[in-house]
Design an enzyme around this catalytic site. Sequence first.
Site, PDB file in Angstrom:
ATOM      1  N   LYS A  53       0.833  -1.209   0.000  1.00 12.39           N
ATOM      2  CA  LYS A  53       0.000   0.000   0.000  1.00 12.39           C
ATOM      3  C   LYS A  53       0.870   1.263   0.000  1.00 12.39           C
ATOM      4  CE  LYS A  53      -3.857  -2.456   2.143  1.00 12.39           C
ATOM      5  NZ  LYS A  53      -4.679  -2.762   3.336  1.00 12.39           N
ATOM      6  N   GLN A  97      -4.996  -1.386   9.769  1.00 19.86           N
ATOM      7  CA  GLN A  97      -4.939  -2.711   9.150  1.00 19.86           C
ATOM      8  C   GLN A  97      -5.618  -3.731  10.060  1.00 19.86           C
ATOM      9  OE1 GLN A  97      -3.783  -3.197   6.017  1.00 19.86           O
ATOM     10  NE2 GLN A  97      -4.198  -5.372   6.042  1.00 19.86           N
ATOM     11  N   ASP A 120     -11.064   3.081   4.263  1.00 25.78           N
ATOM     12  CA  ASP A 120     -11.485   1.681   4.194  1.00 25.78           C
ATOM     13  C   ASP A 120     -12.998   1.554   4.047  1.00 25.78           C
ATOM     14  OD1 ASP A 120      -9.699  -0.409   4.111  1.00 25.78           O
ATOM     15  OD2 ASP A 120      -9.199  -0.287   6.241  1.00 25.78           O
TER      16      ASP A 120
HETATM   17  N1  GUN Z   1      -7.117  -6.711   6.085  1.00 27.51           N
HETATM   18  C1  GUN Z   1      -7.321  -7.396   4.933  1.00 27.51           C
HETATM   19  N2  GUN Z   1      -7.805  -6.572   3.989  1.00 27.51           N
HETATM   20  C2  GUN Z   1      -7.911  -5.343   4.534  1.00 27.51           C
HETATM   21  C3  GUN Z   1      -8.348  -4.078   4.048  1.00 27.51           C
HETATM   22  O1  GUN Z   1      -8.766  -3.898   2.907  1.00 27.51           O
HETATM   23  N3  GUN Z   1      -8.297  -3.067   4.956  1.00 27.51           N
HETATM   24  C4  GUN Z   1      -7.876  -3.237   6.208  1.00 27.51           C
HETATM   25  N4  GUN Z   1      -7.875  -2.182   7.014  1.00 27.51           N
HETATM   26  N5  GUN Z   1      -7.477  -4.383   6.705  1.00 27.51           N
HETATM   27  C5  GUN Z   1      -7.487  -5.434   5.856  1.00 27.51           C
END
Ligand code: GUN
Length: 292
Positions: A53, A97, A120
């Site tokens: 990311k 996350q 998100d």
């Molecule tokens: N864990 C797995 N996929 C994601 C996501 O798209 N966002 C977040 N915050 N955690 C994740």
Amino acid sequence: MTVTILDGKLVAGEVKKQVARQAENLAKLGTKPFLATIQVGDDPASTSYLKAKHKAAEEVGIGSEHHHLAADTSQSKLEALLGQLNTNPKVHGILVQLPLPREFDEDAIIEKVIPYKDVDGLHPINAGRLSAGKETLVPCTPKGIVKLLSHYKVPIASQFVVIINRTTLVGRPLANLFLNRDATVTVCHSKTVNLAQTTRAADILVSAVGREDFQIKPEHVKSDATVIDVGLTRVEGKLRGDVDFDNVSPLARFITPVPGGVGPMTVACLLENTVEATKIQTRRGQKEPSNS
Ligand code: GUN
């Protein structure tokens, strides 16, 4: 009709080009989009997702910073950090996350992120808007799936969609996106009986299970269906998706590969959401926000 592979890497590249142009325009106007991420603990999968990311953010001209907290950090410390990021005018997007270590109240943390920085799309205000048919900041994986289908002009309206996943991160928002586009949607999960009977009726089948003991086989899939694989499991050291690709792809009309399907689209949509959040906040003129 032969199968078409839905190339997420390619489409994500195009989305990223558009995002880079928008980020550049915002920067010229004095606001460089900026993403803050938080990881609690050292889950290796989370570490590698976050690395991807940040690398992608840099590629498109989005600034970013990472906050890494120890697994034994308290709920209140994490909430205090979110409070600071919420009010920091430099930060336009906040991503915590998931999953958090078990000790955390994850819902409370998600609700602590100010909705217009919630890149998100998980805050109940954003999730509620989506379920009411208003799409503001939409969860990245569902958004990426719909974008990938649209790119390849896969019809959605009036199609029968079956989603195997009911989480707030994937299944529920994805069901709403499909509903908003006039599909008929069924959501399956671990207590569903006769899974194959349901999935065999799907025009579009989305599987997001990610378990070693689960696989989508030809008997789950209708001929000429579109098959979207969101699963990611490590089996004997190798990453694989939910779908038995070699045996299912000859049946399908469209199918996503793993890797190179949904994964890159998720990252591209996070960048897009960060630019979107920046636009929302510059429209606000950075004045002290109300809760929307
Ligand atoms: N864990 C797995 N996929 C994601 C996501 O798209 N966002 C977040 N915050 N955690 C994740």
